[in-house]
Motif scaffolding. Structure first.
Motif, PDB file in Angstrom:
ATOM      1  N   PRO A 188       5.589 -17.470  21.347  1.00  0.00           N
ATOM      2  CA  PRO A 188       6.768 -17.599  22.219  1.00  0.00           C
ATOM      3  C   PRO A 188       7.760 -18.646  21.704  1.00  0.00           C
ATOM      4  O   PRO A 188       8.964 -18.459  21.823  1.00  0.00           O
ATOM      5  N   TYR A 189       7.251 -19.716  21.108  1.00  0.00           N
ATOM      6  CA  TYR A 189       8.129 -20.774  20.606  1.00  0.00           C
ATOM      7  C   TYR A 189       9.056 -20.240  19.508  1.00  0.00           C
ATOM      8  O   TYR A 189      10.278 -20.434  19.546  1.00  0.00           O
ATOM      9  N   THR A 190       8.461 -19.540  18.535  1.00  0.00           N
ATOM     10  CA  THR A 190       9.268 -18.990  17.442  1.00  0.00           C
ATOM     11  C   THR A 190      10.247 -17.941  17.958  1.00  0.00           C
ATOM     12  O   THR A 190      11.406 -17.906  17.550  1.00  0.00           O
ATOM     13  N   LEU A 191       9.762 -17.099  18.869  1.00  0.00           N
ATOM     14  CA  LEU A 191      10.645 -16.060  19.410  1.00  0.00           C
ATOM     15  C   LEU A 191      11.839 -16.689  20.111  1.00  0.00           C
ATOM     16  O   LEU A 191      12.972 -16.228  19.978  1.00  0.00           O
ATOM     17  N   LYS A 192      11.577 -17.766  20.847  1.00  0.00           N
ATOM     18  CA  LYS A 192      12.658 -18.421  21.573  1.00  0.00           C
ATOM     19  C   LYS A 192      13.669 -19.024  20.595  1.00  0.00           C
ATOM     20  O   LYS A 192      14.883 -18.834  20.730  1.00  0.00           O
ATOM     21  N   LEU A 193      13.138 -19.714  19.621  1.00  0.00           N
ATOM     22  CA  LEU A 193      13.996 -20.321  18.607  1.00  0.00           C
ATOM     23  C   LEU A 193      14.876 -19.274  17.927  1.00  0.00           C
ATOM     24  O   LEU A 193      16.097 -19.437  17.777  1.00  0.00           O
ATOM     25  N   MET A 194      14.241 -18.174  17.538  1.00  0.00           N
ATOM     26  CA  MET A 194      14.978 -17.138  16.818  1.00  0.00           C
ATOM     27  C   MET A 194      15.979 -16.444  17.730  1.00  0.00           C
ATOM     28  O   MET A 194      17.029 -15.978  17.283  1.00  0.00           O
ATOM     29  N   MET A 252       0.991 -16.829   8.254  1.00  0.00           N
ATOM     30  CA  MET A 252       2.085 -17.787   8.215  1.00  0.00           C
ATOM     31  C   MET A 252       3.390 -17.277   8.808  1.00  0.00           C
ATOM     32  O   MET A 252       4.361 -18.022   8.881  1.00  0.00           O
ATOM     33  N   GLY A 253       3.415 -15.984   9.193  1.00  0.00           N
ATOM     34  CA  GLY A 253       4.675 -15.373   9.604  1.00  0.00           C
ATOM     35  C   GLY A 253       5.392 -16.135  10.695  1.00  0.00           C
ATOM     36  O   GLY A 253       6.611 -16.229  10.706  1.00  0.00           O
ATOM     37  N   ASP A 254       4.626 -16.701  11.621  1.00  0.00           N
ATOM     38  CA  ASP A 254       5.223 -17.410  12.752  1.00  0.00           C
ATOM     39  C   ASP A 254       6.104 -18.562  12.279  1.00  0.00           C
ATOM     40  O   ASP A 254       7.085 -18.913  12.921  1.00  0.00           O
ATOM     41  N   ILE A 255       5.742 -19.143  11.155  1.00  0.00           N
ATOM     42  CA  ILE A 255       6.498 -20.289  10.639  1.00  0.00           C
ATOM     43  C   ILE A 255       7.407 -19.873   9.487  1.00  0.00           C
ATOM     44  O   ILE A 255       8.571 -20.224   9.427  1.00  0.00           O
ATOM     45  N   PHE A 256       6.852 -19.092   8.582  1.00  0.00           N
ATOM     46  CA  PHE A 256       7.565 -18.772   7.349  1.00  0.00           C
ATOM     47  C   PHE A 256       8.681 -17.758   7.571  1.00  0.00           C
ATOM     48  O   PHE A 256       9.702 -17.771   6.881  1.00  0.00           O
ATOM     49  N   GLY A 277       4.737 -29.799  11.630  1.00  0.00           N
ATOM     50  CA  GLY A 277       5.221 -29.165  12.856  1.00  0.00           C
ATOM     51  C   GLY A 277       4.528 -27.863  13.204  1.00  0.00           C
ATOM     52  O   GLY A 277       5.187 -26.904  13.606  1.00  0.00           O
ATOM     53  N   TYR A 278       3.197 -27.813  13.069  1.00  0.00           N
ATOM     54  CA  TYR A 278       2.485 -26.564  13.344  1.00  0.00           C
ATOM     55  C   TYR A 278       1.191 -26.864  14.097  1.00  0.00           C
ATOM     56  O   TYR A 278       0.772 -28.018  14.216  1.00  0.00           O
ATOM     57  N   ALA A 279       0.597 -25.796  14.615  1.00  0.00           N
ATOM     58  CA  ALA A 279      -0.751 -25.889  15.156  1.00  0.00           C
ATOM     59  C   ALA A 279      -1.478 -24.621  14.753  1.00  0.00           C
ATOM     60  O   ALA A 279      -0.857 -23.567  14.621  1.00  0.00           O
ATOM     61  N   PHE A 309      10.252 -27.121  15.345  1.00  0.00           N
ATOM     62  CA  PHE A 309      11.170 -26.621  14.324  1.00  0.00           C
ATOM     63  C   PHE A 309      11.848 -27.774  13.579  1.00  0.00           C
ATOM     64  O   PHE A 309      12.057 -27.714  12.365  1.00  0.00           O
ATOM     65  N   MET A 310      12.183 -28.840  14.309  1.00  0.00           N
ATOM     66  CA  MET A 310      12.846 -29.973  13.663  1.00  0.00           C
ATOM     67  C   MET A 310      11.947 -30.608  12.599  1.00  0.00           C
ATOM     68  O   MET A 310      12.417 -31.083  11.578  1.00  0.00           O
ATOM     69  N   ALA A 311      10.637 -30.591  12.868  1.00  0.00           N
ATOM     70  CA  ALA A 311       9.710 -31.138  11.875  1.00  0.00           C
ATOM     71  C   ALA A 311       9.742 -30.301  10.596  1.00  0.00           C
ATOM     72  O   ALA A 311       9.578 -30.816   9.491  1.00  0.00           O
TER      73      ALA A 311
END
Lengths: 335, 461
Positions: free
Chosen positions: A295-301, B87-91, B155-157, B168-170
């Motif tokens: 959800p965090y990534t989706l929101k950001l995007m 890694m898709g969530d971040i990359f 900035g991940y878990a 995201f800022m990290a």
């Protein structure tokens, strides 16, 4: 609205933009050897898309990036599963991309003919492959419980998917012909029109066959909006054809574009909430839930897309406005 | 060969090839924007001519960068799909943001720049190339943000069996990124500076288009000097950061097997990888410690100690990257960079003294220095990427865990051979075209093109 749904819509929007814009772009490339009788005319045909083709292609790149960011499992399953098809697509796009730049740098007729072939093939092949890919996604492909594609390149080819490939090629060619008729002056307008009328007829036949086969091969018509959009696409196409016969180029282009938009809408509405259908077990399909990012990534995007998509649309429309004048062989075209 | 090895070769070949063209795009776009802004401000036609001539070379290079870049984007899904899942969530985010914020801008405004000379006002036209330069470098920023995460995750878990973004800022303020981005941007400027300098030197040696290439040479030389000095400085800072973020990579760069409080800097070494020692090394005592800590004393960790530490933390596996290629690539990179600084210094010195054009030896040296930035760029990436092995994402996923499961070796062979052949052929064509244009110099319309066309010659000059 759930962010997963928002991103499904956004991916659909990116594909609509891509098929609408690169649709005529590919069409122009396919028509290049047929409409340009001499070198200057072929240059003219290329220049109708010269300033914009690269920007159009970014719609596909962004759609790819959006899939990666929002639905990484779809990105992973689709791109590793359709490996060789994608390889062919990439080769075609590489050849096409450099051809626009390299073509004019040497005068030898054989040099130019070689790059014109690259533009033609590089436009035809992606159109065909996208048609095949879209039909496969609707029909379902072998995906196992671990989200892995278990087929091979030939699994993707069937009468239904090949018909879709053919229909895409013909519709894009038609769309390109109408676009050229809008962008050029003089005798070329009539030539583009008659090319459009010829391919349009074949495209109409292919589209009607495709709709019939879609009824048999997929569950698209279980969704009422999808079915309506698909029939709407066929109707728009016929209206566009009729307008082209009446030499109403601007309106004809609007309707050929609308046909592409509606087809893409039908495709996504038919898939929803799935993105890749498993032919092995419906439960193994990739949906907007089991394949999505956090959800965090989706929101950001979502925030990024909400800001950027209107900006991009704004300057791309402006670019088309800057190059709105018709082009002629005698005019000066910077290249 | 296994799918893993084939995929690694393919990624190595396609990214090296892609990055062969990218640095020039990054730097030259800025210099062309500078030329055109100068044209708008001074009304001097020479600047316009410069923007157009260097722009022609830029476009060929840009086209190669674009078409090889598409492959890169699809590659993660095609060959590294398990990496993409993990890694898709971040990359994926920086990649999508690159497309949204940079690619659209770059390609749309490049089209406007190329075709818009007589359709846009001079100021707006200059703005289009400025936006292209901005967007090119912005896209490098996004890619490096993604790459920096692979080098040094922030900035991940780890949740749901994958890495998920929590900050995201990290990601954007990753120390690795803050050192890597300026280094790459400046390398682009060095590449562009050398590119302009070398071609200008060729013409000045032959006394052709002297005014034009004298002016270009100045821009090229100043850019090369400033950027190469800065690239050295940023590289130094990056190495200091590496001591904290990736001590194993730093140790491999120096072939430093044992932890030391006064570590030497080896200029050359005969590395015995099997027995984990150097048979011979020509080194400056204490210099590495000094470089890392800005003081004569301080610990620099050796490869063996890091190996034990990683095994304890991540379980048994081979954590030592291939040392010789990393060691030597670093020296090639730094050596090429140092040479460029000296050349640029000599060039600026002679130019100030008014003797540059009467010193053919230096002009020739500047001409033959053209490959140096390319060698340095590639070597730099070899250090970065091979030095990260065996990790695909440092500490989180190994390369062998990231490879696609659905792709068989035959498919990778086909694409590996296909891409390599096509890339090789296109590189030859692109380089020979650029050579032809560079040698012809700033002519208004290629005579041969006009002759073959018969009419409408203005269509494509």
């Amino acid at each position: 609205m759930e962010l997963n749904v928002v991103w499904f819509i956004l991916v659909a929007v990116l594909f609509i933009g891509f098929f609408f814009l690169e649709g005529f772009d590919y069409g122009v490339g396919i028509l290049l050897p047929f409409l340009g009788r001499d070198d200057a005319e072929r240059r003219l045909v290329i220049n109708t898309i010269g300033p914009v083709w690269d920007g159009n292609e970014v719609w596909m790149i962004t759609a790819g990036g959006a899939l990666f960011a929002a639905f990484p499992h779809v990105y992973a399953t689709l791109f590793s599963g359709f490996y060789l098809a994608l390889f062919l697509l990439l080769l075609a796009l590489i050849g096409r991309g450099v051809a626009f730049e390299f073509r004019s740098k040497q005068a030898a007729p054989s040099w130019r003919a070689a790059w014109d072939t690259a533009i033609f093939t590089g436009s035809l092949l992606p159109a065909l492959l996208w048609g095949v890919a879209v039909a496969n996604l609707l029909q379902g492909v072998p995906i196992d419980a671990n989200m892995q594609y278990t087929g091979n390149f030939f699994t993707l080819l069937s009468p239904y998917t090949l018909t879709a490939g053919l229909a895409f090629v013909l519709v894009f060619t038609y769309h390109g012909a109408v676009f050229i008729s809008l962008k050029v002056e003089g005798e070329m307008i009539g030539r583009a029109r008659s090319a459009g009328l010829k391919t349009g007829l074949a495209a109409a036949v292919a589209c009607l066959t495709l709709v019939g086969l879609t009824y048999v091969s997929t569950d698209l018509f279980r969704s009422l909006p999808a079915g309506a959009a698909l029939w709407g696409a066929v109707a728009s196409f016929l209206v566009s054809y009729w307008l082209l016969r009446g030499e109403k180029y601007g309106l004809s282009f609007t309707f050929s574009g609308l046909a592409i938009v509606l087809t893409t809408l039908a495709f996504f509405a038919g898939l929803f909430p799935r993105l890749m259908v498993s032919s092995l077990n419906p439960a193994w399909s990739l949906t907007i839930y089991n394949s999505a990012s956090s959800p965090y990534t989706l929101k950001l995007m979502t925030i990024a897309a909400a800001v950027m998509v209107p900006v991009v649309l704004g300057y791309q429309i402006w670019a088309y406005w800057v190059f709105r004048k018709r082009l002629g062989v005698k005019g000066h075209l910077e290249y | 060969m296994s799918e893993l090895l084939l995929s690694r070769w393919q990624f190595g070949i396609t990214s090296t090839y892609h990055f062969f063209f990218v640095p020039l795009t990054l730097g030259l776009s800025i210099l062309i924007a500078f030329m055109e802004v100068m044209y708008v401000r001074t009304d001097n036609e020479l600047y316009k001519k410069m923007a157009k001539f260097w722009g022609k070379l830029f476009l060929i290079n840009f086209a190669m960068g674009v078409v090889t870049g598409i492959v890169q984007e699809f590659h993660f899904g095609m060959n590294w799909s398990e990496y993409s899942r993990f890694m898709g969530d971040i990359f994926g985010a920086p990649l999508a943001l690159e497309a949204l914020t940079a690619f659209f801008l770059e390609s749309t405004f490049l089209g406007l720049w190329v075709f818009g000379w007589d359709k846009l006002s001079r100021k707006v036209h200059a703005l289009t190339i400025c936006l292209v330069a901005f967007a090119s470098n912005l896209s490098a920023f996004w890619i490096l943000a993604a790459n920096s995460f692979m080098q040094s995750p922030t900035g991940y878990a780890i949740r749901n069996g994958r890495a998920e973004m929590t900050d995201f800022m990290a990601l954007l303020t990753n120390p690795y990124l803050l050192y890597q981005f300026p280094h790459v941007l400046l390398s682009g400027l060095v590449t562009a500076g050398v590119f302009i300098t070398a071609i200008s030197a060729w013409h000045l040696l032959r006394q052709s288009h002297v005014d034009f290439f004298r002016a270009s040479m100045k821009i090229g030389l100043v850019c090369t000097l400033l950027a190469s000095l800065a690239v050295g400085g940023s590289g130094h800072l990056q190495a200091q950061m590496l001591a904290k973020a990736q001590p194993m990579k730093l140790a491999a760069v120096e072939a430093l097997w044992e932890t030391s409080d006064s570590a030497p800097f080896s200029i050359v070494a005969m590395i015995d990888e099997k027995n984990k020692r150097n048979d011979f090394a020509l080194s400056i005592p204490g210099a590495l410690t000094f470089l890392v800590h800005n003081s004569p004393m301080g610990e620099v960790k050796g490869i063996k100690a890091m190996e034990q530490e990683y095994t304890a933390r991540y379980g048994p596996a081979d954590y030592v990257p291939p040392v010789p290629p990393v060691f030597w690539s670093f020296r090639v990179m730094a050596g090429a960079g140092g040479l460029l600084i000296l050349l640029a210094l000599a060039g600026v010195w002679l130019w100030r003294a008014g003797k540059l054009e009467s010193t053919p030896v230096l002009l020739k040296a500047l001409l033959y220095s053209l490959p140096l930035p390319y060698i340095a760029n590639s070597a730099g990436w070899i250090v970065t990427e091979i030095g990260r092995q065996p990790w695909i994402v440092f500490g989180l996923q190994r390369v062998d865990q990231g490879v696609s499961m659905a792709v068989d070796a035959a498919s990778i062979w086909i694409s590996l051979i296909g891409f390599t052949l096509v890339y090789g052929a296109l590189a030859l064509v692109a380089v020979s075209l650029m050579r032809k244009i560079a040698v012809a110099g700033p002519v208004d319309a290629p005579a041969d093109a006009a002759g073959a066309a018969g009419k409408g010659a203005t269509l494509w000059n």
